[in-house]
Motif scaffolding. Structure first.
Motif, short mmCIF file in Angstrom:
data_model
loop_
_atom_site.label_atom_id
_atom_site.label_comp_id
_atom_site.label_asym_id
_atom_site.label_seq_id
_atom_site.Cartn_x
_atom_site.Cartn_y
_atom_site.Cartn_z
N THR A 25 0.83 -1.20 0.00
CA THR A 25 0.00 0.00 0.00
C THR A 25 0.86 1.25 0.00
OG1 THR A 25 -1.80 -1.15 1.12
CG2 THR A 25 -1.81 1.25 1.23
N GLY A 26 1.88 1.29 0.84
CA GLY A 26 2.77 2.45 0.89
C GLY A 26 3.56 2.63 -0.40
N ILE A 27 4.00 1.54 -0.97
CA ILE A 27 4.75 1.60 -2.23
C ILE A 27 3.84 2.13 -3.34
CG2 ILE A 27 5.89 0.19 -4.01
CD1 ILE A 27 6.76 -1.70 -1.68
N VAL A 28 2.64 1.61 -3.41
CA VAL A 28 1.68 2.04 -4.43
C VAL A 28 1.28 3.49 -4.21
CG1 VAL A 28 -0.68 1.68 -5.29
CG2 VAL A 28 0.86 -0.28 -4.97
N ASP A 29 1.09 3.88 -2.95
CA ASP A 29 0.77 5.29 -2.65
C ASP A 29 1.84 6.21 -3.23
OD1 ASP A 29 -1.55 4.58 -1.29
OD2 ASP A 29 -0.68 4.87 0.71
N GLY A 30 3.11 5.83 -3.03
CA GLY A 30 4.21 6.64 -3.53
C GLY A 30 4.22 6.74 -5.04
N LEU A 31 3.98 5.62 -5.71
CA LEU A 31 3.93 5.63 -7.18
C LEU A 31 2.74 6.42 -7.69
CD1 LEU A 31 4.93 1.91 -7.86
CD2 LEU A 31 6.27 3.94 -8.46
N GLU A 32 1.63 6.33 -6.99
CA GLU A 32 0.44 7.08 -7.40
C GLU A 32 0.67 8.59 -7.21
OE1 GLU A 32 -4.27 6.22 -7.08
OE2 GLU A 32 -3.19 6.25 -5.17
N GLN A 33 1.30 8.97 -6.10
CA GLN A 33 1.59 10.38 -5.86
C GLN A 33 2.54 10.95 -6.92
OE1 GLN A 33 3.05 10.33 -1.84
NE2 GLN A 33 1.00 10.09 -0.97
N ARG A 34 3.40 10.12 -7.45
CA ARG A 34 4.33 10.55 -8.50
C ARG A 34 3.67 10.56 -9.88
NH1 ARG A 34 9.81 10.16 -6.87
NH2 ARG A 34 10.02 9.24 -4.80
N GLY A 35 2.43 10.11 -9.94
CA GLY A 35 1.72 10.07 -11.21
C GLY A 35 2.15 8.93 -12.11
N LEU A 36 2.68 7.84 -11.52
CA LEU A 36 3.20 6.73 -12.30
C LEU A 36 2.22 5.58 -12.44
CD1 LEU A 36 6.87 6.74 -10.97
CD2 LEU A 36 5.92 7.92 -12.96
N LEU A 37 1.19 5.55 -11.59
CA LEU A 37 0.16 4.53 -11.72
C LEU A 37 -1.15 5.06 -11.16
CD1 LEU A 37 -0.56 3.14 -8.79
CD2 LEU A 37 1.43 1.78 -9.24
N THR A 38 -2.21 4.36 -11.52
CA THR A 38 -3.53 4.67 -10.98
C THR A 38 -4.13 3.39 -10.43
OG1 THR A 38 -4.65 4.29 -13.08
CG2 THR A 38 -3.94 6.55 -12.63
N ARG A 39 -5.05 3.55 -9.50
CA ARG A 39 -5.84 2.43 -9.00
C ARG A 39 -7.19 2.49 -9.69
NH1 ARG A 39 -3.86 4.27 -3.37
NH2 ARG A 39 -2.41 2.64 -2.81
N GLN A 40 -7.56 1.37 -10.30
CA GLN A 40 -8.84 1.32 -11.00
C GLN A 40 -9.67 0.18 -10.43
OE1 GLN A 40 -7.94 1.07 -15.19
NE2 GLN A 40 -7.02 3.11 -15.22
N PRO A 41 -10.97 0.42 -10.17
CA PRO A 41 -11.80 -0.64 -9.62
C PRO A 41 -12.03 -1.76 -10.63
CG PRO A 41 -13.11 1.33 -10.04
CD PRO A 41 -11.67 1.67 -10.35
N ASP A 42 -12.10 -2.98 -10.14
CA ASP A 42 -12.42 -4.14 -10.96
C ASP A 42 -13.91 -4.06 -11.28
OD1 ASP A 42 -13.29 -6.75 -11.75
OD2 ASP A 42 -11.49 -7.60 -10.84
N PRO A 43 -14.28 -4.14 -12.56
CA PRO A 43 -15.70 -4.04 -12.91
C PRO A 43 -16.55 -5.15 -12.27
CG PRO A 43 -14.32 -4.08 -14.89
CD PRO A 43 -13.42 -4.27 -13.72
N ALA A 44 -15.94 -6.31 -12.03
CA ALA A 44 -16.68 -7.44 -11.46
C ALA A 44 -16.76 -7.36 -9.93
CB ALA A 44 -16.03 -8.75 -11.87
#
Length: 152
Positions: free
Chosen positions: A71-90
């Motif tokens: 979660t912390g690693i992903v938060d950092g990447l998201e803050q840098r604009g390198l990834l997004t979290r997208q909900p699973d349609p299912a």
């Protein structure tokens, strides 16, 4: 002449030391490449591990760490604009991690720099590179080996 069990243990200890030294050199090259792109090593490893879309728990498994650490690693990447979290349609409770265009660009740059560093470590005649590769493949269970680079 056959090696005694003491000889084999000594050879194994030497192999361990050599593998750790090579791994250290690969890790240093990866860490330098990450620093050049202003990324902490954990974020850089996550970045190179993401191909297409992945769930948080899949990334945790790939990185061999607890999901709470991801979660912390992903938060950092998201803050840098390198990834997004997208909900699973299912299942909207599940989030998929998707690299942004900038994330893809940095991932490609990191892989290229890491490959250059690896070329320096494995600066051997092609025959020796192939022999080393083939020997190492025999030690990887089920032929599983990643193409991402070292795992810091």
């Amino acid at each position: 002449m056959h090696a005694t069990s003491d000889d084999r243990r000594a050879i194994s200890r030497e192999l361990v030391e050599l593998v750790f030294q090579v791994t250290g050199r690969l890790r240093e090259g990866f860490t330098r490449a990450a620093a050049d792109l202003e990324l902490p090593p954990a974020q850089a490893q996550a970045l190179v591990s993401l191909q297409g879309s992945a769930r948080m728990r899949d990334l945790a498994e790939i990185l061999a760490c607890d999901a709470s650490n991801v979660t912390g690693i992903v938060d950092g990447l998201e803050q840098r604009g390198l990834l997004t979290r997208q909900p699973d349609p299912a299942d909207r409770r599940v989030k998929h991690l998707v690299l942004t265009e900038e994330g893809e660009r940095r991932r490609a740059a990191l892989l290229a720099q890491n490959a250059q560093a690896a070329d320096e470590v494995f600066d051997l005649p092609e025959r020796d590179q192939l022999a080393l590769r083939d020997l190492l493949k025999t030690l990887v269970p089920d032929g599983r080996h990643g193409s991402c680079g070292p795992r810091p």
